[in-house]
Design an enzyme around this catalytic site. Sequence first.
Site, PDB file in Angstrom:
ATOM      1  N   ASP A  20     -11.825   4.550  -3.214  1.00  0.00           N
ATOM      2  CA  ASP A  20     -12.527   3.490  -3.475  1.00  0.00           C
ATOM      3  C   ASP A  20     -13.394   3.508  -4.763  1.00  0.00           C
ATOM      4  OD1 ASP A  20     -11.587   1.609  -1.284  1.00  0.00           O
ATOM      5  OD2 ASP A  20     -12.609   2.819  -0.098  1.00  0.00           O
ATOM      6  N   THR A  79      -7.052  -4.529   0.944  1.00  0.00           N
ATOM      7  CA  THR A  79      -5.609  -5.020   1.881  1.00  0.00           C
ATOM      8  C   THR A  79      -6.085  -6.108   2.847  1.00  0.00           C
ATOM      9  OG1 THR A  79      -5.218  -2.600   1.624  1.00  0.00           O
ATOM     10  CG2 THR A  79      -4.011  -3.957   3.119  1.00  0.00           C
ATOM     11  N   ASP A 103       0.979  -1.018  -0.061  1.00  0.00           N
ATOM     12  CA  ASP A 103      -0.055  -0.061   0.036  1.00  0.00           C
ATOM     13  C   ASP A 103       0.923   1.126   0.276  1.00  0.00           C
ATOM     14  OD1 ASP A 103      -3.134  -0.787   1.538  1.00  0.00           O
ATOM     15  OD2 ASP A 103      -1.428  -2.218   1.648  1.00  0.00           O
TER      16      ASP A 103
HETATM   17  N1  LIG Z   1     -15.815  -0.080   8.317  1.00  0.00           N
HETATM   18  C1  LIG Z   1     -14.447   0.229   7.450  1.00  0.00           C
HETATM   19  N2  LIG Z   1     -13.646   0.708   7.894  1.00  0.00           N
HETATM   20  C2  LIG Z   1     -12.263   0.983   7.209  1.00  0.00           C
HETATM   21  N3  LIG Z   1     -12.409   0.912   5.969  1.00  0.00           N
HETATM   22  C3  LIG Z   1     -13.402   0.398   5.360  1.00  0.00           C
HETATM   23  C4  LIG Z   1     -14.626   0.056   6.036  1.00  0.00           C
HETATM   24  N4  LIG Z   1     -15.360  -0.431   5.255  1.00  0.00           N
HETATM   25  C5  LIG Z   1     -14.945  -0.473   4.040  1.00  0.00           C
HETATM   26  N5  LIG Z   1     -13.558  -0.040   3.937  1.00  0.00           N
HETATM   27  C6  LIG Z   1     -12.857   0.043   2.833  1.00  0.00           C
HETATM   28  O1  LIG Z   1     -13.416   0.078   1.698  1.00  0.00           O
HETATM   29  C7  LIG Z   1     -12.656  -0.837   0.733  1.00  0.00           C
HETATM   30  C8  LIG Z   1     -13.652  -2.102   0.540  1.00  0.00           C
HETATM   31  O2  LIG Z   1     -14.166  -2.664   1.615  1.00  0.00           O
HETATM   32  P1  LIG Z   1     -14.555  -4.066   1.570  1.00  0.00           P
HETATM   33  O3  LIG Z   1     -13.440  -4.798   0.873  1.00  0.00           O
HETATM   34  O4  LIG Z   1     -15.070  -4.279   2.767  1.00  0.00           O
HETATM   35  O5  LIG Z   1     -15.647  -4.009   0.390  1.00  0.00           O
HETATM   36  C9  LIG Z   1     -11.708  -1.232   1.558  1.00  0.00           C
HETATM   37  O6  LIG Z   1     -10.424  -0.521   0.763  1.00  0.00           O
HETATM   38  P2  LIG Z   1      -9.000  -0.848   1.273  1.00  0.00           P
HETATM   39  O7  LIG Z   1      -8.700  -2.226   1.136  1.00  0.00           O
HETATM   40  O8  LIG Z   1      -8.207  -0.029   0.159  1.00  0.00           O
HETATM   41  O9  LIG Z   1      -8.473  -0.388   2.638  1.00  0.00           O
HETATM   42  C10 LIG Z   1     -11.621  -0.971   2.891  1.00  0.00           C
HETATM   43  O10 LIG Z   1     -10.865  -0.704   3.756  1.00  0.00           O
HETATM   44 MG   LIG Z   2      -9.802   0.682  -0.802  1.00  0.00          MG
HETATM   45 MG   LIG Z   3      -6.953   0.659   3.379  1.00  0.00          MG
HETATM   46 MG   LIG Z   4      -6.431   0.753  -0.046  1.00  0.00          MG
END
Ligand SMILES: Nc1ncnc2c1ncn2[C@@H]1O[C@H](COP(=O)(O)O)[C@@H](OP(=O)(O)O)[C@H]1O
Ligand SMILES: [Mg+2]
Ligand SMILES: [Mg+2]
Ligand SMILES: [Mg+2]
Length: 311
Positions: free
Chosen positions: A246, A123, A50
């Site tokens: 995102d 991640t 990252d």
């Molecule tokens: N409750 C939460 N707290 C922090 N990040 C979240 C979150 N819900 C979703 N995200 C972020 O949104 C992205 C998609 O989430 P998911 O995989 O759960 O669908 C991920 O991005 P990153 O992996 O880039 O951090 C994730 O970290």
């Molecule tokens: Mg993301």
């Molecule tokens: Mg992240």
């Molecule tokens: Mg990310």
Amino acid sequence: MTTPLIMRVMASGLSIAEKAGEVIREIMLKGDLNVVDKGQKNYDPQTEADRKCQQMIIGSLSNHFKNLRIIGEEGEEDVSKIPKDLIVEQFDTKFLEQYKCPEAFTDIAENDLVVWIDPLDGTNEFVEGLIENVTVLIGIAYREASIGGIIHQPFFKCSTTNKMGRTIWGLKELGTGGYVRKSPPENKFIVTTTRSHSNEIVKATIEAIKADQVLRVGGCGFKVLQLLEGKAHCYVFASPGCKKWDTCACEAILEQDGGTLTDINGKHYNYGPNVEYPNKQGVLATAKGIDHDALIEKIPQSTKDSLGTKK
Ligand SMILES: Nc1ncnc2c1ncn2[C@@H]1O[C@H](COP(=O)(O)O)[C@@H](OP(=O)(O)O)[C@H]1O
Ligand SMILES: [Mg+2]
Ligand SMILES: [Mg+2]
Ligand SMILES: [Mg+2]
């Protein structure tokens, strides 16, 4: 005539995303992800990949486009401190040769754009070894709306060439590339949602939709790929957890494909330079041909109330 800015940003982004994919694969192969928990209340992992990809993407775009506003998930970068070996100079020349800038975007200046970077989306899944879920996201906003996007999937293996990695793109009024679109099955309704960030409201909302099948996978980018390739009809995430980095790239590509990506009330997010990062009203996305408004109708009022209705 010089090539219009939006085409150069796209072509540079395509080359950078490919290189970022190489970095992610190298770090994975090395075996030490060097995970840091950046969460305040909940676990929120950040890996070496990252951090390094964010430096690569921001350093490389800033190198070509000095006045471009770039916002990345991993925070502010001091561009002067980014190692030179991370700078990607190339532009995707095939893209530039093949496509002409849409008329509406020929006069854009650097400070009209905001570029939203998610150097590694998914991640949690990367850390757990679910590498197919990982993507690199570069989203381009013009006048507060998402107009361009790049999704690079580093661990996609091409079945004919065995080459690792693919890059999917979309630009408003131009088109999309890098994948073959497929419609979802007609005999059942499939919803895709979070694998690692669920909660009671997320669960209750999925229940209310009464899907025939629920896919739980990581990453906003990967879920939108599922919509583009006919694996799911819709993506529902009734949580404020996703951020602008995102959804920006995902929205541009999905909408250029004929789909829709909004908050749970059907409103498009604002991707201007001063907006708050969280997508507080959740994410609702539908594949081409799926009735977005009908899906909004299925979201319980209690979910809408709990996420609020403001911008
Ligand atoms: N409750 C939460 N707290 C922090 N990040 C979240 C979150 N819900 C979703 N995200 C972020 O949104 C992205 C998609 O989430 P998911 O995989 O759960 O669908 C991920 O991005 P990153 O992996 O880039 O951090 C994730 O970290
Ligand atoms: Mg993301
Ligand atoms: Mg992240
Ligand atoms: Mg990310």
